[in-house]
Design a protein around this motif. Structure first.
Motif, PDB file in Angstrom:
ATOM      1  N   ARG A  47       0.821  -1.222   0.000  1.00  0.00           N
ATOM      2  CA  ARG A  47       0.000   0.000   0.000  1.00  0.00           C
ATOM      3  C   ARG A  47       0.849   1.264   0.000  1.00  0.00           C
ATOM      4  N   GLU A  48       1.981   1.191   0.712  1.00  0.00           N
ATOM      5  CA  GLU A  48       2.801   2.402   0.837  1.00  0.00           C
ATOM      6  C   GLU A  48       3.736   2.610  -0.352  1.00  0.00           C
ATOM      7  N   GLY A  49       3.661   1.729  -1.335  1.00  0.00           N
ATOM      8  CA  GLY A  49       4.366   1.977  -2.596  1.00  0.00           C
ATOM      9  C   GLY A  49       5.709   1.295  -2.754  1.00  0.00           C
ATOM     10  N   ALA A  50       6.070   0.387  -1.845  1.00  0.00           N
ATOM     11  CA  ALA A  50       7.306  -0.369  -2.064  1.00  0.00           C
ATOM     12  C   ALA A  50       7.030  -1.389  -3.181  1.00  0.00           C
ATOM     13  N   LYS A  51       8.095  -1.748  -3.916  1.00  0.00           N
ATOM     14  CA  LYS A  51       7.907  -2.677  -5.042  1.00  0.00           C
ATOM     15  C   LYS A  51       8.129  -4.110  -4.546  1.00  0.00           C
ATOM     16  N   LEU A  52       7.106  -4.927  -4.663  1.00  0.00           N
ATOM     17  CA  LEU A  52       7.221  -6.314  -4.211  1.00  0.00           C
ATOM     18  C   LEU A  52       7.963  -7.110  -5.275  1.00  0.00           C
ATOM     19  N   LEU A  53       9.206  -7.510  -4.970  1.00  0.00           N
ATOM     20  CA  LEU A  53       9.995  -8.236  -5.974  1.00  0.00           C
ATOM     21  C   LEU A  53       9.630  -9.708  -6.012  1.00  0.00           C
ATOM     22  N   THR A  54       9.376 -10.260  -4.850  1.00  0.00           N
ATOM     23  CA  THR A  54       9.030 -11.692  -4.799  1.00  0.00           C
ATOM     24  C   THR A  54       8.339 -11.997  -3.475  1.00  0.00           C
ATOM     25  N   GLY A  55       7.572 -13.078  -3.456  1.00  0.00           N
ATOM     26  CA  GLY A  55       6.918 -13.515  -2.222  1.00  0.00           C
ATOM     27  C   GLY A  55       5.658 -12.722  -1.935  1.00  0.00           C
ATOM     28  N   GLY A  56       5.369 -12.604  -0.649  1.00  0.00           N
ATOM     29  CA  GLY A  56       4.237 -11.777  -0.240  1.00  0.00           C
ATOM     30  C   GLY A  56       3.008 -12.563   0.170  1.00  0.00           C
ATOM     31  N   LYS A  57       3.032 -13.890  -0.065  1.00  0.00           N
ATOM     32  CA  LYS A  57       1.802 -14.646   0.238  1.00  0.00           C
ATOM     33  C   LYS A  57       2.074 -15.735   1.279  1.00  0.00           C
ATOM     34  N   HIS A  58       0.979 -16.197   1.865  1.00  0.00           N
ATOM     35  CA  HIS A  58       1.144 -17.376   2.722  1.00  0.00           C
ATOM     36  C   HIS A  58       1.054 -18.624   1.848  1.00  0.00           C
ATOM     37  N   ILE A  59       1.516 -19.728   2.386  1.00  0.00           N
ATOM     38  CA  ILE A  59       1.580 -20.953   1.593  1.00  0.00           C
ATOM     39  C   ILE A  59       0.714 -22.019   2.248  1.00  0.00           C
ATOM     40  N   GLY A  60      -0.074 -22.706   1.433  1.00  0.00           N
ATOM     41  CA  GLY A  60      -0.883 -23.820   1.927  1.00  0.00           C
ATOM     42  C   GLY A  60      -2.073 -23.327   2.729  1.00  0.00           C
ATOM     43  N   ASN A  61      -2.903 -24.287   3.165  1.00  0.00           N
ATOM     44  CA  ASN A  61      -4.057 -23.847   3.948  1.00  0.00           C
ATOM     45  C   ASN A  61      -4.058 -24.375   5.372  1.00  0.00           C
ATOM     46  N   LYS A  62      -2.942 -24.936   5.770  1.00  0.00           N
ATOM     47  CA  LYS A  62      -2.800 -25.173   7.211  1.00  0.00           C
ATOM     48  C   LYS A  62      -1.362 -24.866   7.636  1.00  0.00           C
ATOM     49  N   GLY A  63      -1.218 -24.513   8.885  1.00  0.00           N
ATOM     50  CA  GLY A  63       0.097 -24.101   9.359  1.00  0.00           C
ATOM     51  C   GLY A  63       0.369 -22.657   8.973  1.00  0.00           C
ATOM     52  N   PHE A  64       1.523 -22.157   9.441  1.00  0.00           N
ATOM     53  CA  PHE A  64       1.798 -20.720   9.357  1.00  0.00           C
ATOM     54  C   PHE A  64       2.985 -20.421   8.432  1.00  0.00           C
TER      55      PHE A  64
END
Ligand code: NAD
Length: 501
Positions: free
Chosen positions: A362-379
């Motif tokens: 939101r603040e305008g940094a450029k997301l180069l990679t990643g950013g998401k959670h993985i899978g639907n259980k665990g953290f």
């Protein structure tokens, strides 16, 4: 499940038996006074794996009474340093005899890589004990040559009953970073592990007893911060509090100490550590250092190099290589030997990290990679790298305590120093360069408790560390770590008819 691979919570499960779940007070495992218990969760699945007794004010009171009695009347502070040291050596041996089981406990409870726990966390815990065991009979005062007619000396005496409150990111190492020097000094201890990760602490209480540490000397109270933690920091019979955790809670602990018996506190708090990479650096080496300096232990490390400043001439190259590394980083079950990163320790932390990532976008940094959670259980969270980050963005100001790196471009050394210091924190910093003058100037100009040159997160037991600014005060490790638990008494006596001055 990755980025790379691995497939979920159960495929590599090596759940150790959970043998200890009560409070440890005065040498015995006991239920809490209220009889209450709370859930301990496996971050691989997000499911409960045990319930442990929930300590509160009354339990802290019992533990402090036991520690007080052991300090005021028991053998531990009165025996020689060599005797304490030999019991601590036995304690270290017992840890080494149980490495696999202890490592598995920290893995199922903290989501930490089993392989790292086996070769780093648990063996280093034994080393910490041995380091301070070796120091226990070398606690010296000084001889004072006073004005004519007087002589004197100083004694370093154990401070008394120590309350230790620790976080969840290194359940074993934090336990011994606090307990080992306090024990060597001759103090007695009431330790509260983080509510997320109490399992290995209880096992250590059992081993301490087997090693011959007398009843009441080491007590473990599982429980929450606002109840058990607050009861320790405000207790009139606790002589010192040693804390590692967030700056926010550090402030509460200092307030509670001030409002009760003015006990001294040492605070190892948060950080937002800068790593500055200059154009003359070997790029591959710099990228390795930067990557491991942040993504080690899934970014849950207080000194993490979360603000990476790269000089403009190599910025794009560094960006590209970091992204390649992130894409090859394998996220999954921490028991899988191929995995590089397990789940974040708790749901709360997992959600906090994801919300910081949203802030960054939101603040305008450029997301180069990643950013998401993985899978639907665990953290599980993808290793995440933002570029073009500015000091006034939330992700550059606040401690994320997760696998999120902020990249920033700079032109000159002076600019890098100024921007690196533009933070309320001062825990650690790093500089990568082949220019000795640059390395020396940066090291002396950054206001932080430890500076790494051409390396990062390189700890050594003989090298103390601790914060500047709002990263706290007081030192862990090294002899400075031991002196936290000793106080100096001066003894003065007249000397008569001496011809010597
Ligand atoms: P936290 O401050 O929330 O909790 C740390 C400990 O304090 C826990 O045992 C918790 O129960 C207890 N606590 C919470 N509220 C309390 C209160 N009111 N009174 C007394 N005790 C209370 O931190 P966290 O979320 O568990 O850990 C992450 C933080 O710890 C990060 O900010 C990180 O930088 C910091 N940390 C610092 C170091 C270091 O060496 N400087 C090492 C590890 C973690």
């Amino acid at each position: 499940m990755d980025n790379g691979s691995s497939n979920g919570a159960d495929s590599f499960a090596q759940i150790p038996p959970i043998k200890f779940s009560k409070l440890f007070i005065n040498g015995k495992f006991v239920d809490s006074v209220s009889g209450k218990t709370f859930e301990v969760v496996d971050p691989r699945s997000g499911e409960a794996i045990a319930r442990v007794s929930e300590g509160d004010k009354e339990d802290v009171d019992l533990a402090v009474k036991a520690a007080r009695q052991a300090f005021d009347h028991g053998p531990w502070p009165r025996m020689s340093g060599a005797e304490r040291g030999s019991i601590m050596m036995k304690f270290a041996d017992l840890i080494e005899e149980n490495i696999e089981e202890l490592a598995a406990l920290d893995t199922i409870n903290g989501g930490k890589l089993f392989s790292h726990c086996k070769v780093i966390d648990i063996p280093v815990a034994a080393k910490i004990l041995r380091y301070y065991a070796g120091a226990a009979d070398k606690i010296h005062g000084t001889v004072l040559k006073l004005s004519k007619g007087l002589q004197g000396y100083t004694l370093r005496e154990p401070i008394g009953v120590v309350g230790s409150i620790i976080p969840w990111n290194f359940p074993t190492l934090m336990f011994f970073t606090k307990a080992a020097p306090a024990l060597a000094a001759g103090c007695t201890v009431v330790i509260k592990p983080a509510e997320q990760t109490p399992l290995s602490a209880l096992y250590y209480a059992h081993l301490a007893s087997l090693a011959g540490i007398p009843d009441g000397v080491l007590n473990v109270i599982n429980g929450f911060g606002d109840t058990a933690g607050a009861a320790i920091s405000s207790h009139m019979e606790v002589d010192k509090v040693s804390f590692t955790g967030s700056t926010e809670v550090g402030r509460k602990i200092m307030t509670a100490a001030a409002a009760s018996n003015l006990k001294p506190v040492s605070l190892e708090l948060g950080g937002k550590s800068p790593l500055i990479i200059f154009e003359d650096a070997d790029i591959d080496e710099a990228v390795d250092i930067a990557f491991n300096g942040l993504f080690y232990n899934k970014g849950e490390i207080c000194v993490a190099g979360s603000r990476v400043y790269v000089q403009e001439g190599i910025y794009e190259k560094v960006e590209k290589k970091l992204v390649e590394k992130a894409n090859a980083w394998i996220i999954g079950d921490p028991f899988d030997p191929l995995v590089n990163q397990g789940p974040q320790t708790s749901k709360k932390q997992f959600e906090k990290i994801l919300s910081y990532i949203e802030h960054g976008k939101r603040e305008g940094a450029k997301l180069l990679t990643g950013g998401k959670h993985i899978g639907n259980k665990g953290f599980y969270i993808e290793p995440t790298i933002f570029s073009g980050v500015k000091e006034d963005m939330t992700i550059a100001k606040e401690e994320i305590f997760g696998p999120v790196m902020s990249l920033m471009k700079f032109k000159t050394m002076e600019e890098a120093i100024k921007r690196a210091n533009d933070t309320m924190y001062g825990l650690a910093a790093g500089v990568i360069t082949n220019n000795l003058n640059v390395a020396n100037t940066v090291s002396r100009s950054i206001r932080a408790g430890i500076i790494w040159i051409n390396c990062f997160t390189r700890f050594d037991l003989d090298c103390s560390y601790g914060g500047y600014k709002m990263s706290g005060f007081g030192k862990d490790f090294g002899l400075d770590g031991l002196y936290q638990y000793l106080q100096i008494k001066s003894v003065v006596t007249p000397i008569q008819d001496s011809p010597w001055h």
